[in-house]
Scaffold this motif. Structure first.
Motif, short mmCIF file in Angstrom:
data_model
loop_
_atom_site.label_atom_id
_atom_site.label_comp_id
_atom_site.label_asym_id
_atom_site.label_seq_id
_atom_site.Cartn_x
_atom_site.Cartn_y
_atom_site.Cartn_z
N GLY A 1 43.96 34.66 6.25
CA GLY A 1 43.74 33.85 5.06
C GLY A 1 43.51 34.69 3.83
N CYS A 2 42.85 35.82 4.00
CA CYS A 2 42.61 36.74 2.87
C CYS A 2 43.93 37.20 2.26
N LEU A 3 44.88 37.57 3.11
CA LEU A 3 46.16 38.06 2.61
C LEU A 3 46.97 36.96 1.93
N ALA B 1 41.77 44.98 0.13
CA ALA B 1 42.30 44.66 1.45
C ALA B 1 42.57 45.92 2.26
N LEU B 2 43.08 46.94 1.60
CA LEU B 2 43.37 48.20 2.29
C LEU B 2 42.08 48.82 2.82
N TYR C 1 38.10 31.76 -7.69
CA TYR C 1 39.21 32.70 -7.70
C TYR C 1 38.87 33.90 -6.82
N GLY C 2 39.87 34.39 -6.12
CA GLY C 2 39.68 35.55 -5.27
C GLY C 2 39.49 35.17 -3.82
N SER D 1 48.78 46.95 11.41
CA SER D 1 50.09 46.64 10.80
C SER D 1 50.00 46.70 9.27
N TYR D 2 48.89 46.21 8.74
CA TYR D 2 48.72 46.25 7.29
C TYR D 2 48.62 47.70 6.79
N LEU D 3 47.83 48.51 7.47
CA LEU D 3 47.72 49.91 7.07
C LEU D 3 49.05 50.63 7.20
#
Length: 326
Positions: A218-220, A229-230, A192-193, A253-255
């Motif tokens: 893949g992480c997202l 993630a941040l 998991y994770g 883009s994520y930030l």
């Protein structure tokens, strides 16, 4: 026992050898301590088996005590209280169970030249999650691969190259679980994770930052902590060692999509340099800046308030949105 002045308090049992000194036993009363770089003109090159393990049996050797001030009674000497440890510059070997049961240890600082890590060297170091590695040459050591393989928790790793460049890398947590499958009368193995690929993305015990960044999409898509993630994206952008333009765009883009959350995190950390960097890279909207200003005021963070107000005035000058009917 010979007593020597030092920058930390240590009780050591050592063995002198032709190539250097092996520390057979070491116990401190300090919460943050650095083992000596040299002893009697010789470099410290090895930690013996169970060297810092609390309660390890006594071993024959030469006893040395380092002092830097008033010393506590015997009850005060306990490596279970040790929170931050710096290993010697010339250390090459860490013996089996060297840090066993150092349950309070949180941070480890070392040079990336250790050639051998013994079995169970970090066993029961339940709080250890922060590492600072300094490289002495172009070649990468194997210590980071060892840490990532031994510890499944989230790891915060700072790497400083021989040229003085810095990378800060997060390895997300993962869990390996055996779950009973009653109808089939066996146990299922599940992971998991999102952290498993990160902890195992080493090739020949070396980490490629290109491969590390390639795990992001893949992480997202997997189960992950948004805060992890941040932070991962932020630190890669903040210290962009070998960061490709494509990876920078993805992290940016994520930030951008989580600017409010990122501002809150940096306010809580009182990281003004990081906050200035974030504001410059993500350009939060007016409402996000106003809310952040209010939280900074409530927290009494005057420097943050000034920084956020300056950003507001720069991007949304007073009167900029006024309109008039003629």
């Amino acid at each position: 026992m010979e007593t020597v002045s030092g920058v930390n308090n240590w009780k050591l049992v050592i063995r002198r050898e032709a190539a250097g000194v092996t520390v057979l036993r070491a116990v401190t009363c300090d919460e943050s301590a650095a083992l000596p770089e040299t002893l009697f003109g010789l470099p410290v090159t090895a930690l013996g088996d169970h060297a810092l393990a609390p309660g390890a049996p006594a071993v024959p050797g030469e006893a040395v005590q380092f002092t830097c001030g008033p010393l506590p009674g015997e009850d005060g000497w306990d490596n279970r209280r040790l929170k931050a440890l710096t290993l010697p510059r010339h250390l090459r070997r860490v013996g089996d169970y060297a840090l066993l049961n150092c349950g309070g240890l949180e941070r480890l600082r070392l040079w990336d030249d250790v050639e051998f890590w013994g079995g169970g060297a970090l066993m029961n170091c339940q709080k250890l999650d922060t590492f600072h590695l300094t490289r002495t040459g172009e070649d990468q050591g194997e210590s980071l691969a060892y840490f990532a393989d031994e510890l499944s928790r989230e790891l915060d790793v700072t790497v400083v190259t021989a040229a003085g460049e810095t990378a800060r890398l997060l390895f997300p947590e993962f869990l390996e679980v055996y779950e009973e499958n009653c109808p089939a009368h066996h146990f299922d193995y599940n992971i998991y994770g999102a952290g498993y690929p990160y902890h195992h993305c080493f090739r020949h015990k070396k980490l490629s930052l290109k491969d590390y960044d390639g795990l992001w999409r893949g992480c997202l898509a997997m189960e992950h902590e948004s805060g992890t993630a941040l932070r991962l994206a932020f630190w890669r952008m903040r210290y962009p060692l070998e960061l490709s333009e494509q990876a920078a765009t993805a992290y940016g883009s994520y930030l951008q999509s989580r600017a409010a959350e990122a501002v809150d995190w940096l306010l809580a950390e009182r990281d003004m340099a990081g906050l200035a960097f974030l504001l410059n890279r993500t350009a939060p909207d007016r409402d996000t800046l106003a809310a952040a200003c209010q939280r900074a005021r409530e927290a009494g963070a005057a420097e943050a308030v000034a920084l956020l107000l300056e950003e507001q005035h720069r991007r949304f000058p007073a009167g900029g949105n006024r309109s008039f009917d003629l």
